[in-house]
Design an enzyme around this catalytic site. Structure first.
Site, PDB file in Angstrom:
ATOM      1  N   ASP A  95     -14.221  -6.857  -3.665  1.00  0.00           N
ATOM      2  CA  ASP A  95     -13.602  -6.837  -2.306  1.00  0.00           C
ATOM      3  C   ASP A  95     -13.885  -5.607  -1.561  1.00  0.00           C
ATOM      4  O   ASP A  95     -13.751  -4.586  -1.819  1.00  0.00           O
ATOM      5  CB  ASP A  95     -11.903  -6.932  -2.667  1.00  0.00           C
ATOM      6  CG  ASP A  95     -10.821  -6.748  -1.555  1.00  0.00           C
ATOM      7  OD1 ASP A  95     -11.677  -6.660  -0.415  1.00  0.00           O
ATOM      8  OD2 ASP A  95      -9.931  -6.973  -1.516  1.00  0.00           O
ATOM      9  N   ASP A 110      -3.327 -14.577   4.752  1.00  0.00           N
ATOM     10  CA  ASP A 110      -2.243 -14.069   4.198  1.00  0.00           C
ATOM     11  C   ASP A 110      -1.084 -14.657   4.825  1.00  0.00           C
ATOM     12  O   ASP A 110      -1.135 -14.628   5.987  1.00  0.00           O
ATOM     13  CB  ASP A 110      -2.067 -12.695   4.469  1.00  0.00           C
ATOM     14  CG  ASP A 110      -1.168 -11.997   3.638  1.00  0.00           C
ATOM     15  OD1 ASP A 110       0.101 -12.299   4.063  1.00  0.00           O
ATOM     16  OD2 ASP A 110      -1.419 -11.025   2.643  1.00  0.00           O
ATOM     17  N   GLU A 137      -8.506 -12.602   5.202  1.00  0.00           N
ATOM     18  CA  GLU A 137      -7.173 -11.758   4.794  1.00  0.00           C
ATOM     19  C   GLU A 137      -6.675 -11.132   6.248  1.00  0.00           C
ATOM     20  O   GLU A 137      -5.447 -11.305   6.511  1.00  0.00           O
ATOM     21  CB  GLU A 137      -7.361 -10.646   3.876  1.00  0.00           C
ATOM     22  CG  GLU A 137      -6.320  -9.640   3.724  1.00  0.00           C
ATOM     23  CD  GLU A 137      -6.839  -8.779   2.638  1.00  0.00           C
ATOM     24  OE1 GLU A 137      -6.296  -7.601   2.794  1.00  0.00           O
ATOM     25  OE2 GLU A 137      -7.823  -8.830   1.851  1.00  0.00           O
ATOM     26  N   HIS A 170      -4.428 -14.884   0.520  1.00  0.00           N
ATOM     27  CA  HIS A 170      -4.349 -13.429   0.055  1.00  0.00           C
ATOM     28  C   HIS A 170      -2.978 -13.089  -0.420  1.00  0.00           C
ATOM     29  O   HIS A 170      -2.022 -13.460   0.080  1.00  0.00           O
ATOM     30  CB  HIS A 170      -4.450 -12.642   0.983  1.00  0.00           C
ATOM     31  CG  HIS A 170      -4.666 -11.379   1.025  1.00  0.00           C
ATOM     32  ND1 HIS A 170      -3.569 -10.427   1.616  1.00  0.00           N
ATOM     33  CD2 HIS A 170      -5.099 -10.081  -0.013  1.00  0.00           C
ATOM     34  CE1 HIS A 170      -3.452  -9.164   1.150  1.00  0.00           C
ATOM     35  NE2 HIS A 170      -4.611  -9.041   0.271  1.00  0.00           N
ATOM     36  N   ARG A 197      -6.985   5.692   0.920  1.00  0.00           N
ATOM     37  CA  ARG A 197      -6.407   5.055   2.012  1.00  0.00           C
ATOM     38  C   ARG A 197      -5.498   5.610   2.728  1.00  0.00           C
ATOM     39  O   ARG A 197      -5.150   5.344   3.856  1.00  0.00           O
ATOM     40  CB  ARG A 197      -6.531   3.514   1.774  1.00  0.00           C
ATOM     41  CG  ARG A 197      -7.741   2.852   1.010  1.00  0.00           C
ATOM     42  CD  ARG A 197      -7.888   1.542   1.300  1.00  0.00           C
ATOM     43  NE  ARG A 197      -7.078   0.967   0.126  1.00  0.00           N
ATOM     44  CZ  ARG A 197      -7.098  -0.423  -0.130  1.00  0.00           C
ATOM     45  NH1 ARG A 197      -7.633  -1.297   0.606  1.00  0.00           N
ATOM     46  NH2 ARG A 197      -6.272  -1.018  -1.177  1.00  0.00           N
ATOM     47  N   HIS A 215       0.830  -1.251   0.064  1.00  0.00           N
ATOM     48  CA  HIS A 215       0.005   0.147   0.011  1.00  0.00           C
ATOM     49  C   HIS A 215       0.805   1.323  -0.121  1.00  0.00           C
ATOM     50  O   HIS A 215       0.402   2.476  -0.254  1.00  0.00           O
ATOM     51  CB  HIS A 215      -0.934   0.022   1.307  1.00  0.00           C
ATOM     52  CG  HIS A 215      -1.821  -1.023   1.371  1.00  0.00           C
ATOM     53  ND1 HIS A 215      -1.849  -2.122   1.950  1.00  0.00           N
ATOM     54  CD2 HIS A 215      -2.904  -1.250   0.669  1.00  0.00           C
ATOM     55  CE1 HIS A 215      -2.913  -2.846   1.774  1.00  0.00           C
ATOM     56  NE2 HIS A 215      -3.839  -2.560   0.786  1.00  0.00           N
TER      57      HIS A 215
END
Length: 394
Positions: A214, A291, A268, A318, A48, A22
């Site tokens: 998602d 994940d 996730e 994930h 985000r 991210h």
């Protein structure tokens, strides 16, 4: 031949991409308007990064054996994770044989129970665990998938996560998972915009291509139910992580409410066999999505997968690139994989952890040969040009 011991463990941080995918620059689709638990606040709705999704950064864990072999792994934990590794977890790793992975995991987990159990602590434990598996594979000159029992199929097939499922279809993927843009705070108007996006994409990709939403923990049960029911008209294959991770009761209700044939998926942001036990025993979902860099590493993912297999539930990890590929190719209850489209406009296939990892394999025409994972360990190298920092030592 005597088994080497672990001489030292080291923890580094790095910013920009890497395991904290991210942490991207301006204009990346992953930081566009996406429904999140913070979307109810207009100030934090449009990106985000505005509420701090990229604050942690990447943690790089290195483990060096007494014969000089170095294993490593990356995860999302940043400086907090580096502190935990150097100041707490190192005592359970150094001096142990490189084969003592199960004991090391058990000691790390139980020693951190009083401040851990999930979240960044489990991310950190996962990073150490993955580095240990990488080290063992290099010591034995075998890929991690061979240590896990070997491939059960000749190739992996992938669906793509990103903003452009229409382009993903042209690239050969079996499906496309879109980030949901509008959450409950935007009311019926937002819901209609979500459905319009789904309808437009269905028109573009045709009737047989998988389309999924998602929802990133951002919905309530009523909104998720309405989204699923409206999505049926456009062949929505599944609704993912619709509710907060701890709302097991809500997931159990949602699974009963979705249209027949539509799947509920989540996991996730769940961790350890105990968290996934709740999801499985309460009948919360059709597919769990741990994940491997967050749930406890390969050591714990094996236990989670065994639980899921006993509950006739699929395991589709994930993202997490090679760290999940080596696992998926060895499991009969993991029939396909996720690929995160990390190109800023989701218009080309690029390595997920670029530029941090070298030799990271990517799908070709939505497929990946098992033989492309045959290098020792996880088969990737740490980019020597990465701007690593070691904020703590021990």
């Amino acid at each position: 031949m005597s088994m080497p011991t672990i001489k030292q463990i080291r923890a580094y941080t790095v910013r920009g991409g890497g395991a904290d995918y991210h942490d991207q620059g301006e204009g990346h689709w992953i930081d566009s308007q996406i429904s999140t638990p913070m979307s109810k606040y207009p100030d934090y709705r449009m990106t985000r990064r505005s509420f701090g999704l990229n604050v942690l950064g990447t943690l790089v864990v290195e483990v060096e054996a007494s014969d000089g072999t170095v294993g490593f792994a990356v995860t999302t934990a940043g400086e907090i994770g580096a502190f935990i590794v150097e100041k707490h977890l190192a005592r359970f790793v150094e001096g142990q044989r490189v084969t003592d992975i199960e004991k090391i995991w058990d000691q790390m987990f139980h020693a951190t129970l009083f401040y851990g159990r999930k979240g960044v602590v489990l991310n950190t434990i996962s990073g150490v665990d993955l580095a240990l598996w990488d080290l063992l594979g290099k010591i034995r000159d075998e890929p991690v998938h061979a240590l896990l029992g070997g491939p059960v199929r000749d190739e992996l097939q992938f669906y793509a996560t990103g903003a452009r499922p229409d382009l993903a279809k042209k690239m050969g993927f079996i499906g496309g998972k879109m980030p949901l843009k509008h959450g409950p705070a935007e009311g019926d108007t937002g819901l209609e915009k979500n459905i319009a996006q789904l309808a437009e994409m269905r028109e573009s990709v045709g009737p047989d291509f998988w389309l999924m939403f998602d929802c990133w923990m951002s919905l309530d049960l009523d909104y998720a139910t309405r989204l699923a029911q409206r999505g049926r008209e456009y062949g929505l294959k599944w609704i993912e992580e619709a509710l907060p991770p701890d709302d097991y009761w809500g997931y159990a209700d949602l699974k009963k409410r979705v249209p027949p044939g539509m799947l509920v998926t989540t996991g996730e942001h769940e961790a350890t066999r105990w968290g996934f036990r709740m999801l499985l025993e309460m009948g919360c979902c059709d597919i769990i999505q741990p994940d491997v860099g967050w749930c406890g590493g390969v050591t714990e993912l094996l236990k989670i997968s065994a639980l899921a297999d006993a509950h006739n539930t699929l395991v589709v990890p994930h993202g997490s690139s090679v760290y999940s590929y080596h696992f998926v190719v060895t499991r009969t209850n993991s029939p396909f994989s996720e690929f995160l489209m990390m190109a800023p406009q989701a218009d080309e296939v690029v390595p997920m952890f670029n530029p941090l990892l070298l030799d990271e394999p990517v799908p070709e025409n939505g497929r990946m040969r098992a033989s492309s994972l045959d290098a020792p360990g996880f088969g990737v190298r740490l980019n020597p040009d990465s701007d690593l920092a070691r904020p703590y030592t021990h």
